[in-house]
Design an enzyme around this catalytic site. Sequence first.
Site, PDB file in Angstrom:
ATOM      1  N   GLY A 156       0.952  -1.407  -0.107  1.00  0.00           N
ATOM      2  CA  GLY A 156       0.107  -0.116  -0.036  1.00  0.00           C
ATOM      3  C   GLY A 156       0.968   1.280   0.058  1.00  0.00           C
ATOM      4  N   GLN A 157       0.227   2.451   0.165  1.00  0.00           N
ATOM      5  CA  GLN A 157       0.831   3.555  -0.124  1.00  0.00           C
ATOM      6  C   GLN A 157       2.008   3.905   1.128  1.00  0.00           C
ATOM      7  OE1 GLN A 157      -1.225   7.248   1.169  1.00  0.00           O
ATOM      8  NE2 GLN A 157      -0.262   8.310  -0.300  1.00  0.00           N
ATOM      9  N   TYR A 174     -14.553   4.939   8.226  1.00  0.00           N
ATOM     10  CA  TYR A 174     -13.049   5.147   8.634  1.00  0.00           C
ATOM     11  C   TYR A 174     -12.723   5.436   9.622  1.00  0.00           C
ATOM     12  CZ  TYR A 174      -8.153   5.827   7.585  1.00  0.00           C
ATOM     13  OH  TYR A 174      -6.832   6.089   7.765  1.00  0.00           O
ATOM     14  N   ILE A 214      -2.354  -8.811   0.031  1.00  0.00           N
ATOM     15  CA  ILE A 214      -3.120  -9.677  -0.599  1.00  0.00           C
ATOM     16  C   ILE A 214      -3.156  -9.733  -2.240  1.00  0.00           C
ATOM     17  CG2 ILE A 214      -5.110  -7.760  -1.283  1.00  0.00           C
ATOM     18  CD1 ILE A 214      -7.144  -9.954  -0.486  1.00  0.00           C
TER      19      ILE A 214
END
Length: 316
Positions: free
Chosen positions: A11-12, A141, A35
């Site tokens: 990810g980032q 979130y 994943i």
Amino acid sequence: MKKIMVTGALGQIGSELITKLRMEYGADNILATDIRHPQSEAADSGPFALLDVTNGEEMYARAKDFGADTMVHMAALLSAKAEDNPLLAWNLNMGGLVNALEVSRELGLQFFTPSSIGAFGPSTPKINTPQDTLQRPTTMYGVNKVAGELLCDYYYEKFGLDTRGVRFPGLISNVAKPGGGTTDYAVDIFYKALEEGKYTSYIAEGTYMDMMYMPDAVQAIVDLMEADPAKLIHRNAFNVTAMSFEPSQIATAIQKQMPNFTMSYDVDPVRQAIAASWPDAIDASAAKAEWGFTAKYDLDKMTIDMLEKLKVKLAI
């Protein structure tokens, strides 16, 4: 930290964190998991394993087989995407976190997971937001992040698990492209500046948000994890920040390097509502006092470095 397993490693944040950790601790001592397995430096520069973080048994097996002593749990669905699919966000963000905490408890691992300024809400003080304050987020979130902060505190108090974490502001990276966060405009603007010479902001003028350049963010993770636990009062969810700006200010910083760059606005009501619910500027004094947090990059220094790095990356 000697043997570190990282979830959400592509990810980032993870993409740059893996590189940093492998430089600091040795490539063979960092297990990157995700994943998916696209070709990338993070995936190919050392040990890598496919992992669905909602599968606790698989996570346990990966950590035990690797001989991990530290779990860095980065896998999550970010703010804007979480609003598109709230149930998926809850299942992934909270299910993955519970699994990571349980694996760490069972194997006696040191544990890190990030929270976010998304854990705050419209009733939180917006200026110099305190370390300890009212948290009533209005996004899935944000709800995930508040629940995660409390859960990490619980595992420390109940089980003695060495949990640690920070509340990241918007993160700006020249390595990974935006991944579905509300603050992604502050990354995308640099790509559009170089590729098109212009940018249309989905965040309204005058909307301030805290930000941090990724090198400062990954250094903060290492510094916190290496900090003396006796000095940590809060342990989890430390406020950290490097700068606070609104869209026209980052445009001005780019124009100092690219005078012909222009910016317009086409506000996205969903992401604008999320941004408006977050603080304008947070107080990071607890992180500075308890483990020496500091940031090296301000807006202008970051802008120069972003443009230089992306020119090479984009072959411009």
